[in-house]
Structure formats: structure tokens, C-alpha cells
Motif scaffolding. Structure first.
Motif, PDB file in Angstrom:
ATOM      1  N   MET A  55       0.837  -1.193   0.000  1.00 25.73           N
ATOM      2  CA  MET A  55       0.000   0.000   0.000  1.00 25.73           C
ATOM      3  C   MET A  55       0.879   1.253   0.000  1.00 25.73           C
ATOM      4  O   MET A  55       1.939   1.248   0.591  1.00 25.73           O
ATOM      5  N   LYS A  56       0.381   2.265  -0.656  1.00 20.24           N
ATOM      6  CA  LYS A  56       1.197   3.453  -0.832  1.00 20.24           C
ATOM      7  C   LYS A  56       0.778   4.586   0.109  1.00 20.24           C
ATOM      8  O   LYS A  56       1.602   5.364   0.571  1.00 20.24           O
ATOM      9  N   HIS A  57      -0.510   4.654   0.374  1.00 21.19           N
ATOM     10  CA  HIS A  57      -1.007   5.788   1.155  1.00 21.19           C
ATOM     11  C   HIS A  57      -1.251   5.446   2.618  1.00 21.19           C
ATOM     12  O   HIS A  57      -1.427   6.333   3.441  1.00 21.19           O
ATOM     13  N   LEU A  58      -1.296   4.169   2.913  1.00 21.17           N
ATOM     14  CA  LEU A  58      -1.451   3.741   4.307  1.00 21.17           C
ATOM     15  C   LEU A  58      -0.233   2.901   4.682  1.00 21.17           C
ATOM     16  O   LEU A  58       0.184   2.051   3.913  1.00 21.17           O
ATOM     17  N   ARG A  59       0.301   3.165   5.876  1.00 17.63           N
ATOM     18  CA  ARG A  59       1.466   2.411   6.340  1.00 17.63           C
ATOM     19  C   ARG A  59       1.089   1.771   7.676  1.00 17.63           C
ATOM     20  O   ARG A  59       0.800   2.469   8.651  1.00 17.63           O
ATOM     21  N   ALA A  60       1.058   0.440   7.682  1.00 17.85           N
ATOM     22  CA  ALA A  60       0.683  -0.261   8.911  1.00 17.85           C
ATOM     23  C   ALA A  60       1.734   0.003   9.983  1.00 17.85           C
ATOM     24  O   ALA A  60       2.923  -0.203   9.747  1.00 17.85           O
ATOM     25  N   LYS A  74      -1.872  -4.902  14.878  1.00 22.32           N
ATOM     26  CA  LYS A  74      -3.209  -5.100  14.334  1.00 22.32           C
ATOM     27  C   LYS A  74      -3.279  -4.537  12.914  1.00 22.32           C
ATOM     28  O   LYS A  74      -3.883  -5.140  12.023  1.00 22.32           O
ATOM     29  N   ALA A  75      -2.653  -3.378  12.697  1.00 18.31           N
ATOM     30  CA  ALA A  75      -2.667  -2.776  11.367  1.00 18.31           C
ATOM     31  C   ALA A  75      -1.964  -3.690  10.358  1.00 18.31           C
ATOM     32  O   ALA A  75      -2.391  -3.796   9.202  1.00 18.31           O
ATOM     33  N   VAL A 126      -4.498  -6.184   9.393  1.00 19.27           N
ATOM     34  CA  VAL A 126      -5.503  -5.595   8.484  1.00 19.27           C
ATOM     35  C   VAL A 126      -4.917  -5.516   7.077  1.00 19.27           C
ATOM     36  O   VAL A 126      -5.554  -5.898   6.090  1.00 19.27           O
ATOM     37  N   ALA A 127      -3.672  -5.033   6.977  1.00 19.85           N
ATOM     38  CA  ALA A 127      -3.023  -4.911   5.669  1.00 19.85           C
ATOM     39  C   ALA A 127      -2.878  -6.285   5.017  1.00 19.85           C
ATOM     40  O   ALA A 127      -3.028  -6.428   3.799  1.00 19.85           O
ATOM     41  N   ILE A 170      -6.046  -7.204   3.357  1.00 27.62           N
ATOM     42  CA  ILE A 170      -6.247  -6.463   2.114  1.00 27.62           C
ATOM     43  C   ILE A 170      -5.413  -7.082   0.995  1.00 27.62           C
ATOM     44  O   ILE A 170      -5.894  -7.273  -0.132  1.00 27.62           O
ATOM     45  N   ASP A 196     -15.807  -1.927 -18.229  1.00 26.81           N
ATOM     46  CA  ASP A 196     -16.443  -1.270 -17.094  1.00 26.81           C
ATOM     47  C   ASP A 196     -17.832  -1.863 -16.830  1.00 26.81           C
ATOM     48  O   ASP A 196     -18.376  -2.624 -17.640  1.00 26.81           O
ATOM     49  N   LEU A 197     -18.368  -1.494 -15.703  1.00 29.41           N
ATOM     50  CA  LEU A 197     -19.750  -1.880 -15.415  1.00 29.41           C
ATOM     51  C   LEU A 197     -20.679  -1.008 -16.259  1.00 29.41           C
ATOM     52  O   LEU A 197     -20.324   0.113 -16.633  1.00 29.41           O
ATOM     53  N   PHE A 241     -24.778   0.482 -16.515  1.00 33.31           N
ATOM     54  CA  PHE A 241     -26.005   0.654 -15.738  1.00 33.31           C
ATOM     55  C   PHE A 241     -27.187   0.836 -16.692  1.00 33.31           C
ATOM     56  O   PHE A 241     -27.388   1.927 -17.209  1.00 33.31           O
ATOM     57  N   GLY A 263      -6.362  -0.854  14.883  1.00 41.93           N
ATOM     58  CA  GLY A 263      -5.191  -0.695  14.021  1.00 41.93           C
ATOM     59  C   GLY A 263      -4.715   0.751  13.964  1.00 41.93           C
ATOM     60  O   GLY A 263      -5.523   1.675  14.062  1.00 41.93           O
ATOM     61  N   ILE A 264      -3.411   0.913  13.830  1.00 40.03           N
ATOM     62  CA  ILE A 264      -2.830   2.254  13.683  1.00 40.03           C
ATOM     63  C   ILE A 264      -2.083   2.315  12.356  1.00 40.03           C
ATOM     64  O   ILE A 264      -1.194   1.500  12.105  1.00 40.03           O
ATOM     65  N   PHE A 265      -2.467   3.254  11.503  1.00 41.03           N
ATOM     66  CA  PHE A 265      -1.824   3.430  10.205  1.00 41.03           C
ATOM     67  C   PHE A 265      -1.244   4.843  10.107  1.00 41.03           C
ATOM     68  O   PHE A 265      -1.878   5.803  10.535  1.00 41.03           O
ATOM     69  N   GLY A 266      -0.058   4.938   9.512  1.00 40.80           N
ATOM     70  CA  GLY A 266       0.431   6.230   9.070  1.00 40.80           C
ATOM     71  C   GLY A 266      -0.215   6.519   7.729  1.00 40.80           C
ATOM     72  O   GLY A 266      -0.409   5.601   6.935  1.00 40.80           O
ATOM     73  N   ILE A 267      -0.601   7.767   7.463  1.00 38.21           N
ATOM     74  CA  ILE A 267      -1.283   8.050   6.191  1.00 38.21           C
ATOM     75  C   ILE A 267      -0.545   9.131   5.415  1.00 38.21           C
ATOM     76  O   ILE A 267       0.095  10.012   5.985  1.00 38.21           O
ATOM     77  N   SER A 268      -0.662   9.045   4.077  1.00 38.38           N
ATOM     78  CA  SER A 268       0.015  10.005   3.201  1.00 38.38           C
ATOM     79  C   SER A 268      -0.721  11.334   3.225  1.00 38.38           C
ATOM     80  O   SER A 268      -1.851  11.442   3.712  1.00 38.38           O
ATOM     81  N   ALA A 294      -4.016  10.981   1.444  1.00 42.12           N
ATOM     82  CA  ALA A 294      -5.045  10.310   2.255  1.00 42.12           C
ATOM     83  C   ALA A 294      -5.556  11.245   3.344  1.00 42.12           C
ATOM     84  O   ALA A 294      -6.766  11.284   3.626  1.00 42.12           O
ATOM     85  N   GLU A 298      -7.322   2.579  -1.061  1.00 41.26           N
ATOM     86  CA  GLU A 298      -6.689   2.047   0.153  1.00 41.26           C
ATOM     87  C   GLU A 298      -7.482   2.412   1.403  1.00 41.26           C
ATOM     88  O   GLU A 298      -7.629   1.609   2.322  1.00 41.26           O
ATOM     89  N   GLU A 311       0.051  -3.759  20.326  1.00 41.71           N
ATOM     90  CA  GLU A 311      -0.618  -5.010  19.982  1.00 41.71           C
ATOM     91  C   GLU A 311      -1.860  -4.727  19.136  1.00 41.71           C
ATOM     92  O   GLU A 311      -2.233  -5.519  18.275  1.00 41.71           O
ATOM     93  N   GLY A 312      -2.490  -3.596  19.396  1.00 42.87           N
ATOM     94  CA  GLY A 312      -3.733  -3.268  18.696  1.00 42.87           C
ATOM     95  C   GLY A 312      -4.914  -3.962  19.333  1.00 42.87           C
ATOM     96  O   GLY A 312      -5.822  -4.422  18.647  1.00 42.87           O
TER      97      GLY A 312
END
Lengths: 115, 480
Positions: free
Chosen positions: A1-6, A10-11, A14-15, A18, A111-112, A114, B32-37, B40, B77, B350-351
Motif C-alpha cells: 500500500m502506498k497511502h497507508l502504512r501499517a 493489528k494494522a 488488516v493490511a 487487504i 467497465d460496469l 447501468f 489498528g494504527i496506520f500512518g497516512i500520506s 489520504a 486504500e 498489539e492493537g
């Protein structure tokens, strides 16, 4: 992921979920996704685009099947031999696959619609 | 994934915070803890509270100078991680409680007697929940042995177990403590399992022999002490004599001799005892404690020792100042003794996302001198809260009732609070004393907890950004 950094543990989990979901998409087109063996991760994709008939082999991939999943899509579209959830080529959406020269590469361009 | 034009999304349950010049989100439903751009963060900013249609949002983002590709990626994302969600029509499904949850920890109240008469003690006074009349004052060997046997049976499947000795004053029944340690070690060892031990004491009865035993057996020690003499003034003997001069030399001896486990101090804050920083300095620098933790006294509002809201603000300010010190130390790879931060950061790392505020009646129970089982040490000897007896086991229906009440799903006030993954409504005992119901959320400190959790998130984020190696301490902490 580019915009979210775990950041915390827990993160990271989650990643991981995804990434696994993204791997499902890959499994539909290019063989088994990178994942631990021997338990295959079967895709749980939708049937909105890939009409009934898409399948995977025992490793979770589609490459080894006698008919690629994309074949079903085009059969449904072009010949309407099956009442599937794809636009029909004959009457309403003649240009639906215009941007899609090769289904295995360009399927994202379809694409979809409608109605 | 394709994000459709006409669809509306809104920010999910997230708490945004900034640390070390970076933007973060804390996802309340997951922990969860995320750093965001920057892109974002701008999406969240543009989104507002009510949510936006995606075509409007895209237009605004492009007008703000973000490239279409960046906006699409950020949206995908954020939606995948559920930082953005479609407006909800149904609440998320409730998770079922596990049918059996083996015990992990046992708190043994070896006696309900104490040689001190601290003015704020929850075991006495008007707020007490215990009903000790007619019950044994000291636990006997038969009951202690049955407690350990019950614990070993009810903790099936757990490899590492924990027994905490408590009171009253724990050391008033030291001979029994020694026997329990030897017996539990042997009994667990025979099953290929290990037990570790800890105790809480007021330090008045420490002797060189006791200290030697605690050190040799690697028994974790927490000393109840409220600070220098003027702060420790509520901790008195029955005749009103202050305890500080008695305990200070014994604590110095304990800290000098007991090096196998960190020795902690546990401070109870009351109306007149709120100088956290001065107390912290005294306990760490003058006495030498490796860990110091604070908790406000548990009392109903009418009580004289209850801390007023103005004082709670002052405590929060001092906590934040100590948390800043903690961060500075962590960035230089030094440990800091303020355990309120350590404990919170361990959970953030730990989250955790708690169903219940603590392990009471879940992985932990308390046992009183009579052998009666209580949700935790604070409910020991209370007929109202009794969950069973070590000779007959836990009454599962009473346990289930306690856990149902205390479950986060039953605390409607908490459902819109982003701090609930860690707080989960707060202490069951505090809730009972304040509101007469163990399942009532502790609404009197919500704002306080949110501000404190936000502070700890910022400390955590800064450590994660600037010295992530420091967080390995918490990996090991969890593993042990």
C-alpha cells in the motif's frame, strides 16, 4: 500500500487481509497467487463480471484449466447463449469491449454498465 | 477495486492524530494504527463529518492540486482498510463469547486483615463491597491448596500461569505464601507447565529473610506507596501513626536486594494527593523504584478523598508532562519508569480491541480467605459478587451474567467512542461503587481517558516514526 502504512501489529494484520483480497483477483487470471502451500487460497470473487463458469484448479489458479474464465465472459457477451450478468453485444452494448483488446490483459478496461 | 462516482462514503470510526510531523489514524473498530500520506489525509479532511459523493470529492481533491491517480489510489486504500465506509444501516454483527475461556491468572487474597488503616481503602469505609462477617480472616492451607488445584484444572491448555498474592496485607500471611509457591511450582511443573508469582504489599512487614525469598523465587513485587511523607499521609497505622518512616528503609533494602524482577510502586491519587511529578521523582530518584504507576482512588462521589474535576485536569497535565519525558527517553533507547505509559503503549502496539475492560471473571479470578471465587481481588468476600468456591468450582451462570453486563456491546454509551478498544468502559469495581452496576460505563472519566489515550497514541506514533526499534521491548513483553 502506498497511502497507508501499517504501524502496529493489528494494522499489519488488516493490511495482510487487504493483500489477500488483492491476491484473489490475481488468482482469477494468472495462476496461483503467492501464498503458503499446501493449502490453496481459493478466490472468493464476485460473479458480476465473471459469469457462472469461472473456476479454479486445485492450486487456486486458472492457467491450467481447459477453458480460461475469460472465455465464459465472452461467450455470454457475444453469443448470449447463457442468461448471465453481462451486457449483450447484439442489441444494447456493441462497444462494451472496445477498449479490451486482450481479455486476459485488459479486462480491467471493461467497465460496469447501468442499464 | 473501482470507486464509483455516484457513491457516498464517509469517514469510518477513526481517530486522527499527528506525531513527529506525520499523520496517523487509529481505527476504533479494529484497534489498528496506520500512518497516512498527505493525499489520504486530504481525503479525510475534504470528507468532513457527513460524508461526500465521490464525484464531488474527486473534483475538490483535483482542485486542491492532487493528481487523479493519487486520489484514486488513496481512496481505494482508505476504503479497503475501512477508514472510509459507506453509511451504515445495520450495526456490525455481535461476536459470540467463547464457550470456555481457560483461566490465566489467579489472585489469592491470603488475608482480609491489614496492619494499616489507609483512609481511602475500598476494603473498609462506606464504599466497601466486601461482606466479611462470619468468614475466615486468614486463608488456611487446605483452602490455599484447593485454590491452586482449582486453578490448574480451570486453566487447562495454558502453558504459563500467573498467581498474584493480595490482601489485606499479603505479608501478614507470609508462611502460607511460601507454601503456596512451593506447592504451585511443583504441581504445575508435574504437568509440564510453569507458574510465575507476584504480590502487592504495603512494605511494612518486609524483612531481610522475606526479601531474600522474593528475590530468589523471582516474585514480582508491587509496593503500595503514595510518595514522600506529606503525600503518603493517608497511609497510616490503626492508631493514626504515619507509615512512611517505617517503610522507607525496608523499601530501600528491597530495591537493593531484589534485582530479578522490576519492583514497582503503585500510587493511589486522592483529593489532597495529586502532585504526580513530585511523587514520581521521589519514588524513582530518592527511593529507586524501576516502575511507578498511578491510579485515582475508587470512591463514590460523596467521599472526602474523591478527586474533584479541577484536580483531575491537573493530574492529566502532569501525566502528559511525564509522557513527554517517556518519549524523550524512548528515543534515546532508555527505559522510563512511568508505567501508565508503558502499559498503554503495550496495548496500542498489539492493537487490542477489548470485549471487556480487563480479564476479571474471564482469564482472571480472585479467591478470598474463605475460598469464595470473585471476579477479581476487588470483589473478594462480597456475597453479591460471589462466582463460586474453589471446592465446588465456578458457577457458570453467574459468571456469564457478570460477563454479559461488562461486555462492550452492552455499554451503549461506549459505542460512539473511539477510545473503547482500550477502555471498554473501565473498571467493573469502580462502576459498581459509582453506579451500583458492574456493567455501567465509567462516564465520569470519559473525557479524561480520551485525552490520555490520544496522548499515548502521539507518543506511540512518534516512537514508531523515529525509533521503531524501541517497540521490540513490547514484542518481548507480550511474549513473556
Amino acid at each position: 500500500m502506498k497511502h497507508l502504512r501499517a504501524v502496529n501489529r493489528k494494522a499489519v494484520r488488516v493490511a495482510g487481509e487487504i493483500d489477500a483480497a488483492a491476491a484473489d483477483v490475481h488468482a482469477l487470471q494468472e495462476g496461483a497467487p503467492p501464498q503458503p502451500k499446501p493449502v490453496p487460497h481459493y478466490p472468493v470473487g464476485c460473479t458480476i463480471v465473471f459469469s457462472p463458469g469461472w473456476e479454479v484448479d486445485s492450486s487456486g489458479g486458472t492457467a491450467g484449466l481447459c477453458q480460461p474464465a475469460e472465455r465464459d465472459l465472452y461467450d455470454c457477451y457475444a453469443t448470449c447463449f447463457w442468461p448471465a450478468q453481462v451486457p449483450d453485444h447484439l442489441n444494447n452494448y456493441p462497444d462494451w469491449t472496445k477498449k479490451c483488446a486482450s481479455a486476459t490483459k485488459d479486462w480491467r478496461e471493461i467497465d460496469l454498465v447501468f442499464p | 477495486m473501482k470507486v464509483l462516482e455516484a457513491e457516498t462514503y464517509q469517514a469510518g470510526e477513526v481517530h486522527r492524530f499527528e506525531a513527529a510531523g506525520q499523520e496517523f489514524v487509529y481505527l476504533a473498530p479494529a484497534g489498528g494504527i496506520f500512518g497516512i500520506s498527505a493525499a489520504a489525509a486530504a481525503v479525510l479532511e475534504t470528507m468532513g463529518a457527513a460524508g461526500r459523493r465521490m464525484d464531488e470529492l474527486r473534483a475538490e481533491m483535483r482542485a486542491a492540486g492532487f493528481s487523479a491517480g493519487d486520489v484514486e489510489e488513496a481512496l481505494e486504500e482508505l476504503i479497503e482498510a475501512r477508514v472510509l465506509e459507506r453509511p451504515r444501516t445495520l450495526p456490525p454483527p455481535r461476536q459470540k463469547m467463547p464457550e470456555r475461556f481457560p483461566l490465566q491468572s489467579l489472585v489469592m487474597n491470603l488475608t482480609n486483615q491489614c496492619n494499616l488503616s489507609c483512609k481511602y481503602c475500598y476494603e473498609y469505609g462506606e464504599d466497601k463491597v466486601a461482606t466479611p462477617d462470619g468468614k475466615p480472616k486468614f486463608m488456611d492451607w487446605e483452602t490455599a491448596k484447593a485454590s491452586v488445584d482449582f486453578f490448574l484444572q480451570d486453566s487447562a491448555g495454558r502453558e504459563r500461569l500467573h498467581i498474584t498474592f493480595f490482601g489485606g496485607e499479603t505479608l501478614m500471611n507470609f508462611p502460607l505464601l511460601k507454601k503456596v509457591v512451593d506447592y504451585a511450582e511443583a504441581a504445575a511443573g508435574a504437568q509440564g507447565r510453569a507458574v510465575d508469582f507476584s504480590l502487592t504489599t504495603n512494605a511494612t512487614l518486609l524483612t531481610p529473610a522475606i526479601i531474600g525469598f522474593l528475590a530468589d523465587k523471582r516474585i514480582g513485587v508491587t509496593v503500595s506507596i503514595d510518595g514522600p511523607p506529606d503525600m503518603n499521609k493517608l497511609r497510616v497505622f490503626a492508631n493514626g501513626r504515619p507509615s512512611y518512616d517505617v517503610i522507607a528503609p525496608k523499601i530501600r533494602e528491597l530495591l537493593a536486594r531484589h534485582r530479578t524482577r522490576p519492583v514497582g510502586a503503585r500510587v493511589t491519587l486522592t483529593a489532597e494527593v495529586t502532585d504526580c511529578i513530585r511523587i514520581f521523582r521521589h519514588l524513582t530518584e530518592d527511593l529507586g523504584f524501576q516502575e511507578v504507576g498511578f491510579a485515582p482512588v475508587t470512591s463514590s462521589q460523596k467521599n472526602l478523598v474523591t478527586i474533584g474535576s479541577g484536580k483531575m485536569d491537573s493530574i492529566l497535565e502532569q501525566f502528559c508532562a511525564l509522557a513527554d519525558e517517556y518519549l524523550a527517553a524512548a528515543l534515546e533507547n532508555r527505559q522510563h519508569a512511568f508505567s501508565n505509559v508503558t502499559d498503554t503503549i503495550a496495548e496500542l502496539h498489539e492493537g487490542v480491541n477489548k470485549s471487556h475492560p480487563c480479564g476479571a471473571a474471564l482469564g482472571l479470578v480472585g479467591v478470598g480467605p474463605s475460598g469464595d471465587i470473585a471476579p477479581c481481588h476487588r470483589f473478594v468476600d462480597s456475597d453479591t459478587h460471589k462466582l463460586g468456591n474453589v471446592f465446588t468450582g465456578i458457577d457458570r451462570s453467574k459468571q456469564a451474567d457478570f460477563l454479559e453486563r461488562g461486555h462492550i456491546d452492552a455499554k451503549y454509551d461506549c459505542h460512539t467512542c473511539w477510545a473503547r478498544p482500550l477502555c471498554a468502559g473501565g473498571c467493573h469495581h469502580e462502576a459498581y461503587v459509582r453506579y451500583g452496576d458492574t456493567g455501567h460505563p465509567n462516564l465520569h472519566y470519559c473525557d479524561w481517558i480520551r485525552t490520555w489515550t490520544d496522548k499515548c497514541l502521539r507518543v506511540y506514533g512518534a516512537i514508531a516514526a523515529q525509533n521503531p526499534g524501541f517497540l521490540e521491548h513490547f514484542e518481548r513483553r507480550k511474549a513473556s
